[in-house]
Design a protein around this motif. Sequence first.
Motif, PDB file in Angstrom:
ATOM      1  N   ARG A 290      47.814  -3.518  81.647  1.00  0.00           N
ATOM      2  CA  ARG A 290      47.090  -2.283  81.927  1.00  0.00           C
ATOM      3  C   ARG A 290      47.486  -1.749  83.297  1.00  0.00           C
ATOM      4  O   ARG A 290      47.953  -2.514  84.159  1.00  0.00           O
ATOM      5  N   PRO A 291      47.301  -0.466  83.525  1.00  0.00           N
ATOM      6  CA  PRO A 291      47.569   0.074  84.864  1.00  0.00           C
ATOM      7  C   PRO A 291      46.774  -0.683  85.920  1.00  0.00           C
ATOM      8  O   PRO A 291      45.656  -1.155  85.670  1.00  0.00           O
ATOM      9  N   GLU A 292      47.347  -0.791  87.085  1.00  0.00           N
ATOM     10  CA  GLU A 292      46.745  -1.558  88.165  1.00  0.00           C
ATOM     11  C   GLU A 292      45.313  -1.111  88.436  1.00  0.00           C
ATOM     12  O   GLU A 292      45.033   0.080  88.567  1.00  0.00           O
ATOM     13  N   GLY A 293      44.416  -2.066  88.490  1.00  0.00           N
ATOM     14  CA  GLY A 293      43.020  -1.798  88.827  1.00  0.00           C
ATOM     15  C   GLY A 293      42.100  -1.612  87.641  1.00  0.00           C
ATOM     16  O   GLY A 293      40.875  -1.758  87.787  1.00  0.00           O
ATOM     17  N   GLU A 294      42.643  -1.280  86.472  1.00  0.00           N
ATOM     18  CA  GLU A 294      41.770  -1.011  85.327  1.00  0.00           C
ATOM     19  C   GLU A 294      41.081  -2.283  84.833  1.00  0.00           C
ATOM     20  O   GLU A 294      39.925  -2.244  84.413  1.00  0.00           O
ATOM     21  N   PHE A 295      41.789  -3.387  84.849  1.00  0.00           N
ATOM     22  CA  PHE A 295      41.188  -4.647  84.423  1.00  0.00           C
ATOM     23  C   PHE A 295      39.989  -4.980  85.304  1.00  0.00           C
ATOM     24  O   PHE A 295      38.893  -5.309  84.809  1.00  0.00           O
ATOM     25  N   GLU A 296      40.169  -4.898  86.607  1.00  0.00           N
ATOM     26  CA  GLU A 296      39.095  -5.241  87.534  1.00  0.00           C
ATOM     27  C   GLU A 296      37.906  -4.306  87.374  1.00  0.00           C
ATOM     28  O   GLU A 296      36.746  -4.731  87.445  1.00  0.00           O
ATOM     29  N   THR A 297      38.176  -3.019  87.136  1.00  0.00           N
ATOM     30  CA  THR A 297      37.096  -2.058  86.936  1.00  0.00           C
ATOM     31  C   THR A 297      36.292  -2.392  85.681  1.00  0.00           C
ATOM     32  O   THR A 297      35.055  -2.337  85.683  1.00  0.00           O
ATOM     33  N   ASP A 298      36.989  -2.759  84.618  1.00  0.00           N
ATOM     34  CA  ASP A 298      36.295  -3.131  83.390  1.00  0.00           C
ATOM     35  C   ASP A 298      35.479  -4.406  83.565  1.00  0.00           C
ATOM     36  O   ASP A 298      34.361  -4.520  83.042  1.00  0.00           O
ATOM     37  N   LEU A 299      36.043  -5.381  84.282  1.00  0.00           N
ATOM     38  CA  LEU A 299      35.305  -6.618  84.516  1.00  0.00           C
ATOM     39  C   LEU A 299      34.052  -6.353  85.352  1.00  0.00           C
ATOM     40  O   LEU A 299      32.985  -6.923  85.083  1.00  0.00           O
ATOM     41  N   ASP A 300      34.155  -5.467  86.342  1.00  0.00           N
ATOM     42  CA  ASP A 300      32.973  -5.066  87.103  1.00  0.00           C
ATOM     43  C   ASP A 300      31.890  -4.503  86.188  1.00  0.00           C
ATOM     44  O   ASP A 300      30.703  -4.821  86.332  1.00  0.00           O
ATOM     45  N   ALA A 301      32.292  -3.657  85.240  1.00  0.00           N
ATOM     46  CA  ALA A 301      31.330  -3.051  84.321  1.00  0.00           C
ATOM     47  C   ALA A 301      30.653  -4.100  83.445  1.00  0.00           C
ATOM     48  O   ALA A 301      29.444  -4.034  83.174  1.00  0.00           O
ATOM     49  N   VAL A 302      31.441  -5.087  83.005  1.00  0.00           N
ATOM     50  CA  VAL A 302      30.878  -6.176  82.195  1.00  0.00           C
ATOM     51  C   VAL A 302      29.856  -6.963  83.006  1.00  0.00           C
ATOM     52  O   VAL A 302      28.742  -7.267  82.535  1.00  0.00           O
TER      53      VAL A 302
END
Length: 363
Positions: A290-302
């Motif tokens: 995934r584009p940089e940062g999107e994984f971390e943003t999704d994990l934050d939401a979870v």
Amino acid sequence: MLHATADSVRAQCLAVLTAWGMPEDLAQTTADVMTETDLMAVDSHGISMLMNYEEMMQKGQLRIANRPKEIRRLGATAFLSGEDGLGHPVSVQAMELAVELAGTHGVGVVGVVNSHHFGAAGAYARIASQKGMIGLVTSSTRGIIMVPTGSSEPVLGTNPIAFSAPSRKHNDFVLDMATTTVAGNKVKVYHLNDKKVPEGWVVDGKGQTVTDPHEGFEYTFKRKEGGITPLGGTGAMGSHKGYGLAMLAHILGGCLVGASFSPIRNRTQKDNDPNNIGHFFLALRPDVFRPEGEFETDLDAVIDELHGADRVNPDVRVKVAGEPEDEAKAKRLAGGIPIPDALDTLIKGIAERAGAQYVLTPA
């Protein structure tokens, strides 16, 4: 009970390890991992392990002066030998190398053979997530303490699995688990504290739960029948999932790298033979998917959703893996690492026999 400063716990580990002949840089790495483990309240895998390491030294199993060696690299993989030393230095080297390989290839996988006990697996998974990568760690074990479902005797160990993932807003997600109901050394902690063992942790040779801390210690470490239950199970009545996970950990951390399997090794092992424990380390860059940062943003939401879940007790928030350890670290940095009186006495004896100074000091 002594509440020792983290610096003095680190200094005590370093003093004993170097007195035993461990090169100072390797001893420093080991002492750092052991202290970090105690700070996170994983008391079973920190300074209390000096007792076990001393016994291994006395038997001649542990070649503590040896340095880890790289055997080979191939693409995104590498293979290291612990050269029969303690597992902490080679494990830090292995996960750092996995991170390096992942930086080039997107994924890095490193196996380790000819190692010994490496402490808490989560310490190495965190190396990956602190570099913005997903980390996975498994290991084979020396101990034979897990009673498989349907059996009356221990066959497997506590084979650990640790997984970490980087977050942006929150602390890293870090799951560090034994594949038994509880790590064997936690039973040792209850034994040292003369504290009743929770029901379901340990069973006797008939599958009946054992709660006396000293009997629990005997069934876990001294006897040929009974032992610790698989994760999610209660001896013969438990499920297959816990010891299935233990097998997964051994397949990656044992069979894949050529480490030994304790029940088979014990048929021929001499007292002074090294344990040949194996480890498995994986680092993965989220941005290969995934584009940089999107994984971390999704994990934050979870994590936000989990934190926001309705509470059974309004005063006790819902936590995710890694947060209890992070909270314990902050508390222990301020108030010290608890050292039970029985353990303190043992550490003094170990230091004296090693010719090392006793340096634990209260916070």
